[in-house]
Motif scaffolding. Sequence first.
Motif, PDB file in Angstrom:
ATOM      1  N   ALA A   1      -6.749 -64.447  -4.925  1.00 51.31           N
ATOM      2  CA  ALA A   1      -7.327 -65.730  -4.522  1.00 51.31           C
ATOM      3  C   ALA A   1      -8.665 -65.519  -3.810  1.00 51.31           C
ATOM      4  O   ALA A   1      -9.656 -66.222  -4.093  1.00 51.31           O
ATOM      5  N   PHE A   2      -8.705 -64.535  -2.886  1.00 51.44           N
ATOM      6  CA  PHE A   2      -9.968 -64.244  -2.205  1.00 51.44           C
ATOM      7  C   PHE A   2     -11.012 -63.709  -3.185  1.00 51.44           C
ATOM      8  O   PHE A   2     -12.194 -64.032  -3.092  1.00 51.44           O
ATOM      9  N   GLY A   3     -10.564 -62.878  -4.131  1.00 51.58           N
ATOM     10  CA  GLY A   3     -11.495 -62.352  -5.133  1.00 51.58           C
ATOM     11  C   GLY A   3     -12.068 -63.461  -6.002  1.00 51.58           C
ATOM     12  O   GLY A   3     -13.279 -63.482  -6.290  1.00 51.58           O
ATOM     13  N   ALA A   4     -11.208 -64.406  -6.411  1.00 46.27           N
ATOM     14  CA  ALA A   4     -11.684 -65.527  -7.221  1.00 46.27           C
ATOM     15  C   ALA A   4     -12.670 -66.392  -6.434  1.00 46.27           C
ATOM     16  O   ALA A   4     -13.706 -66.833  -6.969  1.00 46.27           O
ATOM     17  N   ALA A   5     -12.371 -66.628  -5.143  1.00 48.99           N
ATOM     18  CA  ALA A   5     -13.286 -67.424  -4.312  1.00 48.99           C
ATOM     19  C   ALA A   5     -14.635 -66.725  -4.156  1.00 48.99           C
ATOM     20  O   ALA A   5     -15.697 -67.366  -4.254  1.00 48.99           O
ATOM     21  N   PHE A   6     -14.588 -65.412  -3.919  1.00 54.00           N
ATOM     22  CA  PHE A   6     -15.844 -64.656  -3.772  1.00 54.00           C
ATOM     23  C   PHE A   6     -16.672 -64.709  -5.056  1.00 54.00           C
ATOM     24  O   PHE A   6     -17.893 -64.923  -5.022  1.00 54.00           O
ATOM     25  N   CYS A   7     -16.007 -64.512  -6.199  1.00 53.65           N
ATOM     26  CA  CYS A   7     -16.721 -64.555  -7.486  1.00 53.65           C
ATOM     27  C   CYS A   7     -17.310 -65.943  -7.745  1.00 53.65           C
ATOM     28  O   CYS A   7     -18.451 -66.062  -8.217  1.00 53.65           O
ATOM     29  N   ASN A   8     -16.545 -66.991  -7.437  1.00 55.19           N
ATOM     30  CA  ASN A   8     -17.049 -68.343  -7.659  1.00 55.19           C
ATOM     31  C   ASN A   8     -18.250 -68.650  -6.768  1.00 55.19           C
ATOM     32  O   ASN A   8     -19.232 -69.250  -7.219  1.00 55.19           O
ATOM     33  N   ILE A   9     -18.181 -68.245  -5.501  1.00 54.93           N
ATOM     34  CA  ILE A   9     -19.302 -68.477  -4.589  1.00 54.93           C
ATOM     35  C   ILE A   9     -20.541 -67.729  -5.068  1.00 54.93           C
ATOM     36  O   ILE A   9     -21.655 -68.276  -5.109  1.00 54.93           O
ATOM     37  N   THR A  10     -20.350 -66.464  -5.469  1.00 56.56           N
ATOM     38  CA  THR A  10     -21.484 -65.663  -5.954  1.00 56.56           C
ATOM     39  C   THR A  10     -22.098 -66.282  -7.207  1.00 56.56           C
ATOM     40  O   THR A  10     -23.325 -66.417  -7.327  1.00 56.56           O
ATOM     41  N   ALA A  11     -21.245 -66.665  -8.159  1.00 54.71           N
ATOM     42  CA  ALA A  11     -21.749 -67.252  -9.405  1.00 54.71           C
ATOM     43  C   ALA A  11     -22.440 -68.593  -9.150  1.00 54.71           C
ATOM     44  O   ALA A  11     -23.467 -68.903  -9.771  1.00 54.71           O
ATOM     45  N   ASN A  12     -21.901 -69.385  -8.215  1.00 55.84           N
ATOM     46  CA  ASN A  12     -22.524 -70.681  -7.902  1.00 55.84           C
ATOM     47  C   ASN A  12     -23.900 -70.497  -7.280  1.00 55.84           C
ATOM     48  O   ASN A  12     -24.836 -71.257  -7.575  1.00 55.84           O
ATOM     49  N   ARG A  13     -24.029 -69.493  -6.412  1.00 59.32           N
ATOM     50  CA  ARG A  13     -25.342 -69.223  -5.821  1.00 59.32           C
ATOM     51  C   ARG A  13     -26.334 -68.766  -6.890  1.00 59.32           C
ATOM     52  O   ARG A  13     -27.504 -69.163  -6.888  1.00 59.32           O
ATOM     53  N   MET A  14     -25.886 -67.941  -7.809  1.00 54.88           N
ATOM     54  CA  MET A  14     -26.754 -67.498  -8.896  1.00 54.88           C
ATOM     55  C   MET A  14     -27.150 -68.683  -9.780  1.00 54.88           C
ATOM     56  O   MET A  14     -28.316 -68.806 -10.192  1.00 54.88           O
ATOM     57  N   ALA A  15     -26.185 -69.560 -10.056  1.00 54.58           N
ATOM     58  CA  ALA A  15     -26.482 -70.731 -10.888  1.00 54.58           C
ATOM     59  C   ALA A  15     -27.500 -71.635 -10.202  1.00 54.58           C
ATOM     60  O   ALA A  15     -28.422 -72.152 -10.847  1.00 54.58           O
ATOM     61  N   ALA A  16     -27.328 -71.822  -8.885  1.00 54.82           N
ATOM     62  CA  ALA A  16     -28.259 -72.681  -8.153  1.00 54.82           C
ATOM     63  C   ALA A  16     -29.670 -72.108  -8.189  1.00 54.82           C
ATOM     64  O   ALA A  16     -30.651 -72.834  -8.359  1.00 54.82           O
ATOM     65  N   ARG A  17     -29.789 -70.786  -8.020  1.00 53.17           N
ATOM     66  CA  ARG A  17     -31.113 -70.171  -8.020  1.00 53.17           C
ATOM     67  C   ARG A  17     -31.763 -70.255  -9.399  1.00 53.17           C
ATOM     68  O   ARG A  17     -32.954 -70.572  -9.519  1.00 53.17           O
TER      69      ARG A  17
END
Length: 566
Positions: A63-79
């Motif tokens: 669950a923590f790994g999925a949250a970390f991956c989602n946060i990282t991917a969302n930041r990349m998408a925003a940039r």
Amino acid sequence: MGTVLGYLWPHGRRVACGVTVKFTAALLELVLPLLLERIVDVSVPAGDLAAIWLCGGLMAALAFGAAFCNITANRMAARVSMEVTRTLRGDLYSRTQRLSCAQMDRFSTSSLVSRLTNDTYNVHQMFDKVQRGGIRAPMLVLGGLVLTFLLEPALAAVQLAVSLLTFLTIWQVTRRGIPRYAAAQAAGDTVVRIIRENASGVRVVKALACQGRERQRFDEANETSRRAEETAGCVMAAANPLTDLLLNTGLVLVVLAGALRVNAGQMPPGQIVAFLSYFTLIQTATLGIAKVFIRISKGAASARRIEEILLEPEDQPLRPSEAVSEAELGMDGVSFSYLGVERDLADVSFTLRKGETLGILGPTGSGKSTLAALLMRLYDAGEGIVWVGGRDVSSVPGEERRFGVVFQNEALLNDSVYENISFLRNIPREDVIAAAKTAQAWEFIERLPEGLDSRLDIRGANLSGGQRQRLLAARALAGRPSVLVLDSADSALDYATAAALRAAIRRDCPGVTLVVISERVASLRSADRILVLEEGRVTAQGTHEELLEHCVRYRRIAELQRGVLL
């Protein structure tokens, strides 16, 4: 749409990396229900506390790994979305600057402003939401369906049927929503246009006490925009309730069928728990897909409007021409029409040598400013040849057409006096001061609190009309043009200041070819050639003395202005 999507290509690696991270997060989320099933069906009945803690700890880590991956991917998408939109907006603005005046007239300023703001924002949201939810949501739906088929095909068939109905519903809603969003954006253009008109003409509105009428006009346009947005919103708003209904109905069917199978001993109870978890994932992901489709609907409509500008062909290309003329400035049989129906200029011909002055006189709407616009190639003549520097103006690159111009209505920047005269050309201060002195503007500039560094209000609201005109004249002179066009540049000046301005231009700018458009005979009497325009036609041309002798209209205007017939 393809042109706008092409802006993602330079960021392909980062998009691919973000997709991979999102894919990993989806896989981690899909594993969680399987571990939960194992705890319920294996570890709990066996009373194996260690296995329960091990599976629970592994679920927490996933669950923590999925949250970390989602946060990282969302930041990349925003940039990525931010950088793509910045580039797109920059190219759109650059292309807007290169639109010809005819193209600007066709698109309208309010529509261009809307495309640069609202439409680029919608495209930004589309790119962002597609990268965030466009990968994760379909992955969760497809992955959840595959795993449920492996667990229990009968219950998975219910999930598949619900998912297909949901996708069909979303597609139908989206197909009807996109055209309505396009209509809503067009209505928004009208609102922007009215706001711009009221902002630029606020003094006139107040002076004529038209606030009520303008408020009503704005309310009508705003109401039209609201109805268009409401119609589009109502269509798209049907997506979420319908998908909720379908998915909750499917959830009831899964629970009912699963309970019957568990009661019959045909499946373990842990699979029901896993199915409910997967169904929750699928439900959330399907609603996410609906939101992505809404963003795509808006973004696609906006992308098409942006592409209309980006793909608009150049309608004023350089046309190589061997034709030459001894005239520095002139026209040969030129005709022109703004709308292509009725000629605004017809069969205009004249020649002017370097250093001479051309005067243009005529009533309002006779084509005086249109003639000047053709000389500067703001528009292309429909017929005939326009001569600039002895060449066909259509064969002269823009940087070689060294015009200085003072239009009747020209904007001043909310910046310093220096920047308003230099106008982003980095002209040395001494040249700016010299131009201000020639334009008879230095006297009042010196009296400002900070001189050249004094800041002007928007549109020069803290200056008088005459001061604004003299600043605009200084701007035109600061670039040391070879041709200077003064379009009613002395309308707000008294006769003494206007005469001083004309004398200073002749004294300080030797060799400049001058085009003067004015209603004052006094401003034109020293011109080498004067054109008298009526309804787009040159009814007479010559010197001041020649026109007084042969042109009745010119003589009458001159006598009226001298007060002979008053």
